[in-house]
Design an enzyme around this catalytic site. Structure first.
Site, mmCIF file in Angstrom:
data_model
loop_
_atom_site.group_PDB
_atom_site.id
_atom_site.type_symbol
_atom_site.label_atom_id
_atom_site.label_comp_id
_atom_site.label_asym_id
_atom_site.label_seq_id
_atom_site.Cartn_x
_atom_site.Cartn_y
_atom_site.Cartn_z
ATOM 1 C CB CYS A 12 29.152 41.784 46.148
ATOM 2 S SG CYS A 12 27.982 42.115 47.426
ATOM 3 C CB CYS A 47 18.267 35.888 61.845
ATOM 4 S SG CYS A 47 17.061 35.796 60.502
ATOM 5 C CG HIS A 84 8.039 31.283 50.670
ATOM 6 N ND1 HIS A 84 7.811 29.939 50.542
ATOM 7 C CD2 HIS A 84 6.871 31.898 50.347
ATOM 8 C CE1 HIS A 84 6.554 29.733 50.154
ATOM 9 N NE2 HIS A 84 5.971 30.924 50.028
ATOM 10 C CG HIS A 129 13.751 36.422 56.300
ATOM 11 N ND1 HIS A 129 13.404 36.570 57.618
ATOM 12 C CD2 HIS A 129 15.116 36.388 56.272
ATOM 13 C CE1 HIS A 129 14.505 36.617 58.359
ATOM 14 N NE2 HIS A 129 15.557 36.503 57.556
ATOM 15 C CG HIS A 136 18.519 39.881 58.023
ATOM 16 N ND1 HIS A 136 17.844 38.874 58.679
ATOM 17 C CD2 HIS A 136 18.867 40.792 58.970
ATOM 18 C CE1 HIS A 136 17.797 39.150 59.967
ATOM 19 N NE2 HIS A 136 18.406 40.316 60.167
ATOM 20 C CB CYS A 190 24.475 40.006 47.446
ATOM 21 S SG CYS A 190 24.347 41.751 47.895
ATOM 22 C CB CYS A 245 49.711 -6.538 9.578
ATOM 23 S SG CYS A 245 49.841 -8.241 9.057
ATOM 24 C CG HIS A 266 47.752 -7.515 5.230
ATOM 25 N ND1 HIS A 266 48.875 -7.157 5.962
ATOM 26 C CD2 HIS A 266 47.110 -6.366 4.907
ATOM 27 C CE1 HIS A 266 48.888 -5.829 6.085
ATOM 28 N NE2 HIS A 266 47.834 -5.332 5.456
#
Lengths: 487, 93
Positions: A8, A64, A73, A77, A83, A96, A169, A441
């Site tokens: 990005c 920050c 929330h 910001h 930002h 991002c 066997c 066997h």
């Protein structure tokens, strides 16, 4: 991911301006917590600046100092402060806000890996699960071998017949059971055994490792176990010779030799390392793959009949041998594996002739003895004692003993109260003996994939039903633990 | 202070949180949950096209994925958290 260093342009611009420092510090303290101090900081101050909550999923702004809950929330910001880049702290992923998505950056991933290793060291645990990133060597190998094999429910990969080399066997059926032990397979196919080249020709573990490669090579022809047989002859002298042997005896001898050879290669390793480490390992209990899978602890409680004082001993075991004869007074012979186990763990009066010195009341007294399972191995193997020796005459007991495909061992544990453990097992291999003692066997039923059973009769492999397995006589029964504990 | 918050703090402080997360992850892989959820994500992408963000996939898949977490696993984890907290307080369960 792949070739692109960063996905990005916004993050590239961010890095150009601020570098990787904020990412590194925030990740080390609040995502991976590399030290005790970091954990303290995270516990006390990593709270949402909007609501004061501690999660479940918090983001940290990388421009920050700001923590915010996932969703509104942190987004509020980022929007108001303009930002762009934030760090999701649960998984350490970079977000991002211009792309409105998570992005990958190679350099950040390298830093994160370093922190996770440091955290694991600090907490004395193994590194958390990480997605597989092939190394250069692995990538080259994958390119050189473009053919991929897809394992489907009907694929026969992992199945090979075994040639009978003249009454061998008894060995073939044990090898089939071992090869189909899930945890042993995982161990060997991930090539965890390391041996010095000098000793590897003589090492049974290396030979078994080679056998696993043969079983999973995709070839279908039967295998010859002459090298394995030769190694066993060399290392367990009592089994040398061409006559028919007891499969149970061979199983125990094989575990013993494997266990000894694991120890050898472990000692070689610690020789190279420091001496201090060697003394450390020799003091603790053996941690080889055989002991990790097959060793359990049998508790024996001897109770003095006078003072009721209990003396407890715990002995390691690799398998449990169960009597099939008549239980003493009027009990009748056992009819099922559960009967056998109940009898095995029943308190037994040692009789008036046997007086044992009680450590509690310091006198010789009659006592009772009771066995129980202190710890259970991952593979619980039961040996039904079908061969009896009464006054020099060998006899085979062919009575039908029923055994379940799912077994719960909880009733046979030493501590029943306050026990949160899960002791459920499922059947994955049964070794059968047909015929008489001298002309007999061995064959084996093994679980190939979930709910798919096969019968291994030397070089002939046929499919079988669970009913056929449960209706068979049963000589050795192999159960695998359903839920593995983590430490 | 809320209960969740103090549980969070104690488990983070002792480093148990990271171990519990490892246990949870291993169990979810073992019981096939991860493969199921991978399939759910696959279906969502197929249904809604390739121009999805992780957030959109998470929103779509989370309720179904949550419902598929086995009860026995929730119980096991609750036991582990309880004993971790009890050990911190020196209480025997």
């Amino acid at each position: 991911m792949g070739e692109i260093a960063t996905a990005c342009q916004h993050f590239a611009a961010y890095v150009k301006e601020f570098g990787f420092d904020s990412f590194s510090v925030v990740h080390a303290f609040f995502s991976a917590c590399v030290t005790k101090e970091a954990r303290r900081r995270k516990a006390l101050s990593c709270l949402c600046y909007t609501c004061g909550g501690s999660g479940p999923q918090l983001y940290s702004c990388l421009h920050c100092i700001y923590f915010g809950c996932k969703g509104q929330h942190i987004l509020d910001h980022l929007k108001t402060s303009k930002h762009v880049i934030a760090l999701e702290l649960c998984y350490g992923m970079i977000y991002c806000n211009s792309c409105k998505d998570f992005i990958y950056d190679q350099q950040c991933q390298a830093i994160a890996e370093k922190h996770l290793r440091k955290e694991a060291r600090n907490l004395n645990k193994s590194v958390s699960w990480r997605p597989w990133i092939p190394s250069q060597v692995e990538m080259n190998l994958l390119r050189q071998h473009p053919k991929r094999r897809h394992v489907t429910p009907c694929s026969s990969i992992g199945l090979r017949g075994l040639l009978n080399l003249g009454s061998t066997c008894f060995m073939n059926c044990i090898v089939q059971a071992l090869i189909h032990t899930p945890l042993l397979r995982d161990y060997f196919l991930s090539e965890r055994h390391e041996c010095s080249i000098k000793s590897s020709i003589n090492c049974l573990v290396c030979e078994v490792s080679r056998l696993f490669q043969e079983f999973y090579s995709g070839a279908r022809g039967p295998l010859s176990l002459h090298r394995l047989l030769h190694l066993i002859w060399n290392h367990a002298r009592h089994l040398a010779g061409y006559e028919q042997q007891d499969a149970h005896e061979f199983f125990m001898a094989t575990l013993d030799v494997l266990h000894r050879h694991c120890e050898n290669s472990q000692n070689n390793e610690s020789d190279k390392n420091s001496i201090a480490q060697k003394t450390e390992t020799s003091n603790t209990q053996c941690n080889c793959i055989i002991d990790q899978i097959f060793t359990g602890g049998l508790q024996s409680d001897v109770v003095c009949q006078k003072c009721q004082g209990v003396s407890t001993t715990i002995d390691p075991f690799w398998d449990i041998s169960l009597d099939l004869g008549e239980a003493q007074p009027g009990g009748g012979p056992p009819k099922s594996l559960i009967d056998c186990l109940e009898r095995f763990t029943r308190a037994e009066h040692l009789g008036s002739n046997v007086k044992i010195k009680c450590s509690n009341c310091e006198s010789y007294q009659e006592s009772t003895k009771q066995l129980s399972m202190r710890t259970l191995p991952i593979v619980a193997s039961f040996h039904l004692k079908r061969f009896e020796r009464i006054s020099l005459i060998n006899k085979k007991i062919s009575t039908f003993i029923s055994f379940p495909s799912e077994l719960d061992m909880t009733p046979f544990m030493s501590q029943k109260k306050d026990n949160h453990g899960d002791y459920r097992y499922s059947l994955y291999a049964v070794v059968n003996h047909v015929g008489t003692l001298d002309k007999g066997h061995y064959t084996a039923y093994v679980r190939h994939q979930k709910d798919i059973w096969v019968k291994c009769d030397d070089d002939i492999i046929t499919t079988a039903t669970i009913k056929q397995v449960l209706d068979s006589e049963g000589y050795l029964l192999f159960y695998h633990k359903k839920v593995l504990e983590y430490e | 202070m809320t209960l969740t918050k103090s549980v969070d703090q104690v488990t983070i402080l002792k480093g148990d949180r990271s171990k519990l997360k490892d246990l949870l992850r291993s169990r979810l892989i073992e019981c096939g949950w991860r493969d199921e959820v991978r399939l759910l994500c696959h279906n969502t992408i197929k249904e809604k096209g390739f121009n999805l963000t992780v957030e959109q996939i998470v929103q779509d898949v989370t309720p179904k994925a949550r419902a598929r977490v086995p009860d026995s696993l929730k119980k096991e984890l609750l036991m582990k958290i309880k004993s971790s907290l009890a050990a911190q307080e020196g209480i025997e369960l």
